[in-house]
Design a protein around this motif. Structure first.
Motif, short mmCIF file in Angstrom:
data_model
loop_
_atom_site.label_atom_id
_atom_site.label_comp_id
_atom_site.label_asym_id
_atom_site.label_seq_id
_atom_site.Cartn_x
_atom_site.Cartn_y
_atom_site.Cartn_z
N ARG A 156 0.84 -1.19 0.00
CA ARG A 156 0.00 0.00 0.00
C ARG A 156 0.89 1.25 0.00
NH1 ARG A 156 -3.88 -1.07 2.45
NH2 ARG A 156 -3.45 -3.24 2.98
N PRO A 157 0.36 2.40 -0.34
CA PRO A 157 1.20 3.60 -0.49
C PRO A 157 1.93 3.98 0.81
CG PRO A 157 -0.95 3.95 -1.51
CD PRO A 157 -1.05 2.65 -0.75
N VAL A 158 3.19 4.34 0.64
CA VAL A 158 4.02 4.75 1.77
C VAL A 158 4.80 6.01 1.35
CG1 VAL A 158 5.98 4.17 3.28
CG2 VAL A 158 4.26 2.43 2.70
N ILE A 159 4.86 6.96 2.29
CA ILE A 159 5.76 8.12 2.12
C ILE A 159 6.79 8.06 3.24
CG2 ILE A 159 5.99 10.63 1.99
CD1 ILE A 159 3.04 10.81 1.30
N ALA A 160 8.06 7.92 2.86
CA ALA A 160 9.15 7.93 3.84
C ALA A 160 9.61 9.37 3.99
CB ALA A 160 10.29 7.03 3.38
N ALA A 161 9.39 9.94 5.18
CA ALA A 161 9.58 11.38 5.35
C ALA A 161 11.01 11.79 5.69
CB ALA A 161 8.64 11.90 6.44
N GLN A 162 11.85 10.83 6.12
CA GLN A 162 13.17 11.21 6.61
C GLN A 162 14.24 10.34 5.94
OE1 GLN A 162 13.94 13.70 8.67
NE2 GLN A 162 11.82 14.31 9.02
N VAL A 163 14.67 10.72 4.74
CA VAL A 163 15.71 9.99 4.03
C VAL A 163 16.86 10.95 3.77
CG1 VAL A 163 16.32 8.69 1.98
CG2 VAL A 163 14.05 8.43 2.99
N VAL A 164 17.96 10.78 4.49
CA VAL A 164 19.13 11.64 4.34
C VAL A 164 20.18 10.92 3.51
CG1 VAL A 164 20.93 12.90 5.58
CG2 VAL A 164 18.62 12.75 6.55
N GLU A 165 20.70 11.59 2.51
CA GLU A 165 21.74 11.07 1.63
C GLU A 165 21.36 9.69 1.06
OE1 GLU A 165 23.85 12.97 0.68
OE2 GLU A 165 24.51 14.35 2.23
N PRO A 166 20.28 9.61 0.25
CA PRO A 166 19.82 8.30 -0.26
C PRO A 166 20.88 7.59 -1.12
CG PRO A 166 18.75 10.12 -1.41
CD PRO A 166 19.45 10.71 -0.24
N ARG A 167 21.66 8.32 -1.88
CA ARG A 167 22.68 7.66 -2.71
C ARG A 167 23.77 7.06 -1.83
NH1 ARG A 167 21.77 9.22 -7.98
NH2 ARG A 167 20.49 11.08 -8.25
N MET A 168 24.11 7.77 -0.74
CA MET A 168 25.17 7.28 0.12
C MET A 168 24.79 5.96 0.78
SD MET A 168 27.13 9.32 3.24
CE MET A 168 27.36 10.77 2.22
N VAL A 169 23.47 5.81 1.10
CA VAL A 169 23.05 4.58 1.77
C VAL A 169 22.43 3.58 0.79
CG1 VAL A 169 22.71 5.77 3.95
CG2 VAL A 169 20.80 5.60 2.35
N GLY A 170 22.49 3.87 -0.51
CA GLY A 170 22.08 2.90 -1.53
C GLY A 170 20.59 2.72 -1.68
N LEU A 171 19.79 3.80 -1.52
CA LEU A 171 18.34 3.68 -1.66
C LEU A 171 17.94 3.83 -3.12
CD1 LEU A 171 16.98 5.58 1.45
CD2 LEU A 171 17.55 3.17 1.18
N PRO A 172 16.80 3.25 -3.50
CA PRO A 172 16.39 3.26 -4.91
C PRO A 172 16.04 4.66 -5.40
CG PRO A 172 14.60 2.44 -3.54
CD PRO A 172 15.81 2.56 -2.64
#
Length: 818
Positions: A156-172
């Motif tokens: 179901r839909p999710v909004i992740a509100a706190q993502v710092v430096e997504p590339r550094m931690v390998g997020l899509p």
């Protein structure tokens, strides 16, 4: 019922059309562009200028009750990593979501808190995702946001509100979006690099330790490696310390050779534990920078680049995304980038602790807190500052010396009326042919001579004149003391006013920078062009100049204050803020102002002040003494015509030795006696000049004209004092009345600026509207800030004009309490 429903719907459509017509060029068919601007806020009575009350969730919900169009019921789940240990923005987020989506959806929020463990966060997230009644899940913590982003496709839909430096931690991320089904997130990118660049400007270093939430560090196995690699590109050697619940263990884990500390996300720590870590870092004299924002800087961290109202901006972005998802937009199609908004803040108390002196150009860009030490050896109230000035002011000390020196004119004048005694010795040698028993060839004698002026009109007059002139100088010193009191009070208020105006200019600079951030987002969304950003850049540069100038004026006021008190001119001191209400020093002044603004008694009260001022004025008493001295001189010049000068003289002479011809005894000395061994003479002399070539008449006429001149000068001085008192009374009354008007103008300008700022942020008003509103708000705020101090300065002038410094008196004598 159908006709009534149709009528109500028609009325609603007409109302909506009327609202849209308020904004030219906007039609019902146009799409609405949502921005991350803060919503409009309402002023709270008594709130300081520049602040406003945010609408609560309950108030927003209540405003939608009875909404004509049926709203679709939805449930939004809010997941927190654990109980809030520091600031909890959840209600702010809810209010923003209701503000944006509440008109279309009947929203119910479900809040769940994990237990600050990865297992607890996983379980809570599983529960929400498996709940078929949940329309949208928003993860508000970093752990929950990380878990949601690492799960892949979501049920179901999710909004992740706190993502710092997504590339550094390998997020899509794909084309600026998550690319994962049902996943949207807010990406704070390049934050660490940006912070480190500014950190290096504050305090150069090469080895830095980054403190992060221990659970976050465990969850992201590549975090340490990615962080070290990223900071190496900036020439920095980085280390990472996982922060648990024990502050002492965190401090012990910071390497001994580290040169700086960067505070990353640590929301799992309470305020006390965080403050203990900060104290430990500062005790090691390590400069620090925080990702957390102004609250961390107030707790003792050196600096941050993150703004105060970040929660409101994040909440607005969450609200926009939530509205679009609930309206049918796929979460994975929403942009994840969240624009940076810089708000540089520096804690100068921490800088002093570390021995750092930040560059002035950096401080000009920052909101500076604790600019002055919290404690100081010298701390003053108004009365205390005045008393120290009276004790140490050099100009007053010089006047005291002048007074003591002039006091010696009295005994000097009196000396002419006292006996004058002098001793002398004479040795005489004459030719032997001229020598005789009466005058031997060689004679040595000694004498004592006493003279006494029995009576001399000018000598007697001079004693009285010198006494009068000394009394005049003493009254002049009283007036000079009042001038020093006024000067010290003015210096006191000028420092406070300069500090206040400097704060207004700094606040205006922060406002400009916030507007620049809005302009950047408008340009990104195509609402405006890049020219607006450049315009705000130019405005910010000009505002920095104004801040620098205001700071220079404050420093000048501080140096003036130190000089008046005879202190080192760049030494530090603290002044107690002098308000109007509830301050004993100002109570009498406020009563005076109220009476002066009362038309029924203002004229009578001004007359009273004039009468009191003429009675108290040391300038008039000084001139009275000068008139008396001039009168005595004129009397003496007239008496010189008929009163003689009478003197008495007595002399005793003793022969010490004689030699040569005439010194021998014999027949000659028997016939003509020689110089006796001892002799004396007594004489009385009286003289009265009969004609002195017109000098006596010239002296008399000159004395008479000088006396008349002094009388006229005294009358003129009385007029000037009366004018000064009446003018000061009018100015004091006007300044007091202006306080309320200035505050009203500032409040109105502030409300106008809030409305225009909101319209600019929503894209319905242009940059000219906002700059005009900001300029008007600045002018009004400067006027309001200076109005109270202007009243105090005018009141000090009134006190000086009257010659009574009420704020130093134990009880008011000009306007006692009724």
């Amino acid at each position: 019922m159908r006709p009534l429903y149709t009528l109500n719907l028609a009325m609603a459509l007409l109302s909506a059309a009327a609202c849209l017509s308020l904004f030219p060029g906007t039609t019902a068919a146009q799409d609405v562009t949502f921005m991350d601007a803060a919503p409009a806020v309402t002023a709270e009575p008594g709130a300081p200028a520049g602040r406003a009350r945010e609408r609560s969730v309950a108030e927003i919900s209540e405003s939608f009750e009875g909404f004509l169009t049926p709203r679709k019921p939805v449930v939004i789940g809010l997941l927190l990593d654990g109980p809030a240990l520091r600031e909890d923005p959840t209600e702010r987020y809810q209010a923003e979501i209701l503000e944006v989506a509440g008109k279309s959806f009947d929203i119910r929020f479900v809040r769940r808190e994990a237990d600050w463990t990865m297992a607890g966060v996983d379980a809570a997230l599983d529960g929400m995702l498996s709940d078929s009644g949940m329309d949208l899940v928003i993860t508000l913590g970093m752990l929950g946001s990380l878990q949601a982003c690492q799960r892949g496709a979501l049920p179901r839909p999710v909004i992740a509100a706190q993502v710092v430096e997504p590339r550094m931690v390998g997020l899509p991320q794909r084309d600026g979006k998550s690319g994962v089904r049902n996943l949207a997130y807010l990406a704070f990118e390049h934050v660490v690099q940006r912070d480190m660049a500014r950190f290096l400007e504050l305090a150069p270093f090469s080895r830095v330790t980054v403190l992060v939430n221990g659970l976050l560090a465990e969850s992201i196995t590549t975090l340490r490696e990615s962080l070290v690699r990223e900071l190496a590109t900036m020439g920095l050697t980085a280390g990472l310390v996982a922060v648990g619940e024990d502050p002492a263990a965190v401090l012990a884990a910071i390497p001994a050779d580290t040169e700086a500390v960067y505070f990353g996300p640590m929301l799992n720590l309470g305020d006390d534990a965080f403050a203990e870590i900060v104290r430990g870092v500062n005790a090691r004299r390590l400069p620090s920078f925080s990702l957390g924002g102004p609250a961390d800087v107030r707790a003792g961290v050196l600096a941050t680049l993150h703004p105060e109202g970040e929660a409101r901006r994040v909440g607005r972005r969450l609200a926009n995304n939530a509205y679009r998802i609930l309206s049918g937009t796929a979460p994975e199609s929403l942009a994840v980038a969240f624009a940076h908004e810089d708000a540089f803040m520096v804690n100068l108390e921490t800088a002093r602790t570390l021995g750092l002196t930040p560059r002035q150009d950096l401080l000009g860009q920052a909101e500076v807190i604790n600019e002055e030490p919290q404690t100081a050896e010298r701390e003053y109230t108004l009365a205390g500052a005045v008393r120290e000035a009276l004790a140490g002011n050099l100009d007053l000390s010089e006047k005291d010396r002048e007074l003591r020196a002039a006091a010696q004119n009295i005994p000097a004048a009196r000396a002419n009326l006292l006996p004058q005694v002098k001793a002398g010795s004479t040795y005489a040698a004459i030719d032997d042919e001229l020598a005789s028993a009466v005058q031997p060839a060689r004679a040595w004698t000694a004498s004592i001579t006493t003279t006494q002026l029995v009576y001399d009109e000018m000598a007697h007059a001079n004693v009285e004149i010198q006494k009068r002139l000394q009394a005049a100088l003493e009254h002049g010193r009283e007036g000079f003391e009042l001038d020093i009191i006024k000067l010290a009070a003015e210096a006191y208020f000028n420092v406070l006013r300069a500090k206040t105006l400097e704060g207004v200019q700094k606040s205006n600079l922060r406002r400009t920078l916030a507007n620049r951030s809005l302009a950047v987002r408008r340009a990104e969304l195509g609402v405006s062009g890049p020219g607006e950003v450049f315009r705000w850049d130019a405005q910010a540069a000009q505002n920095r100049i104004e801040v620098v100038n205001a700071s220079a004026l404050r420093r000048a006021a501080e140096m003036q204050f130190n000089r008046v008190l005879n202190q080192e001119q760049e030494s530090f001191f603290i002044l107690r803020e002098q308000g109007l209400e509830g301050e004993p020093a100002m109570d009498a002044g406020l009563r005076i102002a109220r009476r002066l603004n009362d038309e029924e008694q203002a004229r009578q009260f001004r007359d009273f002040l004039v009468a009191r001022g003429l009675e108290e004025a040391p300038e008039l008493r000084q001139l009275d003494e000068a008139v008396a001295a001039g009168g005595r001189l004129y009397t003496a010049t007239k008496r010189k015509y008929y009163i003689p000068t009478v003197g008495l003289q007595w002399e005793l002479k003793h022969k010490l030795d004689t030699a040569g011809k005439g010194s021998e005894g014999g027949l000659q000395t028997m016939i003509v006696p020689g110089i006796p061994d001892n002799s004396w003479t007594v004489g009385v002399q009286a003289s009265l000049p009969l004609y002195a070539g017109g000098k006596r008449k010239a002296d008399r006429v000159q004395a008479r004209e000088s006396l008349e001149q002094m009388k006229i000068k005294r009358a003129s001085a009385a007029q000037k004092i009366e004018q000064r008192i009446r003018t000061a009374a009018r100015n004091t009354a006007a300044a007091h009345a202006n306080i309320g008007q200035a505050r009203a103008a500032s409040e109105a300008a502030r409300k106008g600026l809030e409305l225009v700022s909101d319209g600019y942020g929503r894209g319905v008003l242009n940059v000219t509207d906002l700059t005009d509103a900001q300029t008007a708000a600045l002018v009004a705020e400067l006027g309001a800030a200076g109005a109270a101090y202007q009243f105090m300065l005018d009141l000090m002038e009134l006190y000086r004009a009257v010659g009574v410094m009420e704020f130093l008196e134990p009880a008011s004598t000009l306007c006692p309490e009724e």
